[in-house]
Motif scaffolding. Structure first.
Motif, short mmCIF file in Angstrom:
data_model
loop_
_atom_site.label_atom_id
_atom_site.label_comp_id
_atom_site.label_asym_id
_atom_site.label_seq_id
_atom_site.Cartn_x
_atom_site.Cartn_y
_atom_site.Cartn_z
N MET A 39 0.72 -0.92 -0.15
CA MET A 39 -0.17 0.13 0.08
C MET A 39 0.84 1.27 -0.12
N LYS A 40 0.67 2.22 -0.91
CA LYS A 40 1.49 3.40 -1.06
C LYS A 40 0.52 4.54 -0.72
N MET A 41 0.85 5.52 0.02
CA MET A 41 -0.05 6.67 0.27
C MET A 41 0.88 7.80 0.81
N MET A 42 0.84 9.09 0.43
CA MET A 42 1.53 10.02 1.30
C MET A 42 2.79 9.80 1.24
N GLY A 43 3.40 9.32 0.10
CA GLY A 43 4.87 8.89 0.25
C GLY A 43 5.49 7.75 1.01
N MET A 44 4.63 7.10 1.84
CA MET A 44 4.71 5.90 2.59
C MET A 44 4.54 4.61 1.85
N THR A 45 5.39 3.69 2.12
CA THR A 45 4.99 2.41 1.51
C THR A 45 5.03 1.26 2.65
N ILE A 46 3.61 0.51 2.58
CA ILE A 46 3.66 -0.43 3.72
C ILE A 46 3.21 -1.60 3.04
N THR A 47 4.20 -2.64 3.50
CA THR A 47 4.30 -4.08 2.75
C THR A 47 3.79 -5.17 3.75
N LYS A 48 2.98 -6.04 3.40
CA LYS A 48 2.58 -7.00 4.47
C LYS A 48 2.56 -8.37 3.65
N LYS A 49 2.61 -9.38 4.45
CA LYS A 49 2.54 -10.73 3.96
C LYS A 49 1.47 -11.50 4.48
N SER A 50 0.93 -12.43 3.70
CA SER A 50 -0.16 -13.11 4.13
C SER A 50 0.05 -14.44 3.34
N ILE A 51 -0.87 -15.43 4.05
CA ILE A 51 -0.72 -16.76 3.55
C ILE A 51 -2.25 -17.43 3.53
N VAL A 52 -2.67 -17.74 2.27
CA VAL A 52 -4.06 -18.25 2.29
C VAL A 52 -4.08 -19.72 2.01
N TYR A 53 -4.73 -20.59 3.02
CA TYR A 53 -4.78 -21.90 3.01
C TYR A 53 -6.25 -22.20 2.69
N PHE A 54 -6.69 -23.39 1.62
CA PHE A 54 -8.05 -23.96 1.21
C PHE A 54 -7.93 -25.14 1.14
N ASP A 55 -9.32 -25.90 1.67
CA ASP A 55 -9.32 -27.13 1.24
C ASP A 55 -10.92 -27.34 0.88
N GLU A 56 -11.14 -28.65 0.60
CA GLU A 56 -12.60 -28.92 0.05
C GLU A 56 -13.11 -27.81 -1.11
N TYR A 57 -12.22 -27.56 -2.04
CA TYR A 57 -12.46 -26.56 -3.21
C TYR A 57 -12.95 -25.38 -2.81
N GLY A 58 -12.35 -25.03 -1.66
CA GLY A 58 -12.71 -23.34 -1.24
C GLY A 58 -13.55 -23.45 -0.10
N MET A 59 -14.28 -24.62 0.12
CA MET A 59 -15.43 -24.25 1.15
C MET A 59 -14.72 -24.01 2.61
N LYS A 60 -13.57 -24.50 2.77
CA LYS A 60 -12.81 -24.31 4.03
C LYS A 60 -11.59 -23.18 3.55
N GLU A 61 -11.36 -22.35 4.23
CA GLU A 61 -10.10 -21.29 4.06
C GLU A 61 -9.68 -20.57 5.33
N CYS A 62 -8.51 -20.22 5.32
CA CYS A 62 -7.77 -19.57 6.19
C CYS A 62 -6.90 -18.57 5.65
N LYS A 63 -7.00 -17.31 5.86
CA LYS A 63 -5.86 -16.19 5.79
C LYS A 63 -5.22 -15.85 6.88
N GLU A 64 -3.99 -15.96 6.91
CA GLU A 64 -2.88 -15.53 8.04
C GLU A 64 -2.32 -14.34 7.56
N SER A 65 -2.25 -13.40 8.50
CA SER A 65 -1.71 -12.03 8.23
C SER A 65 -0.40 -11.86 9.26
N TYR A 66 0.67 -11.52 8.43
CA TYR A 66 1.87 -11.35 9.34
C TYR A 66 2.24 -9.89 9.39
N LYS A 67 2.89 -9.36 10.58
CA LYS A 67 3.20 -8.14 10.63
C LYS A 67 4.93 -8.31 11.19
N ASP A 68 5.58 -7.58 10.65
CA ASP A 68 7.11 -7.91 10.89
C ASP A 68 7.45 -9.35 10.95
#
Length: 190
Positions: A39-68
């Protein structure tokens, strides 16, 4: 006469339940996708990582968000309900029913004909994201790219800011640990 009506209602409920359980969000059974969001705004850039896991063709999902580099929260669906786990506080908030899971399903056909005709939504050329040839489209100010029903890129640009969420790596049809879709042991549910 009540008996045949009861049996008919039971039969209809079973058919509806079976149809619901056969729903597929994605074209592949399971996967793990690593994302980077910038995300870029007002001269700042913020970068985040996430991992999405899914099973049963997407009927079960999990998004893990990481900071530092540390796991901050998980937004997950067990196939019935949505949950938000705050790992530092060891709390889980139950957020309602999981009719569509946690992630956006990429599907040009779900965009209304009205929006397509009005020019609010338009198809774009195919693009490559994380090694996959993706269809893409623009809807309002946002560009989407996806493969097998999975949204692998979302990009929004406005006058004051831009956000790009892009898949970096995809693992297809892998075994995903069942605990990714369950309330972690020892967490309080609110």
């Amino acid at each position: 006469m009540k008996h045949p009506i009861t049996l008919l209602l039971l039969f209809l409920v079973l058919i509806a339940f079976e149809a619901r359980t056969q729903t597929k969000k994605y074209d592949i059974k399971s996967g793990i996708i690593s994302f980077e969001t910038t995300m870029k705004m007002m001269g700042m850039t913020i970068t985040k990582k996430s991992i999405v896991y899914f099973d049963e063709y997407g009927m079960k999902e999990c998004k893990e968000s990481y900071k530092d580099g540390k796991l901050e929260d998980s937004f997950f669906s067990d196939g019935k309900f949505l949950y938000k786990a705050l790992h530092k506080q060891k709390k889980v908030h139950k957020s309602g029913t999981a009719s569509r899971g946690t992630e956006f399903k990429f599907d040009w056909n779900e965009i209304s004909d009205k929006d397509k005709k009005a020019g609010k939504a338009k198809q774009l050329p195919d693009m490559t994201v994380a090694g996959k040839t993706c269809q893409s489209f623009e809807y309002s100010d946002t560009k989407f790219a996806g493969w097998s029903g999975i949204c692998l890129l979302t990009e929004t640009k406005t006058k004051d800011m831009s956000t790009l969420a892009k898949a970096l790596k995809i693992e297809e049809n892998v075994k995903v640990p069942a605990e990714k879709f369950a309330v972690p042991s020892g967490y309080a549910v609110e």
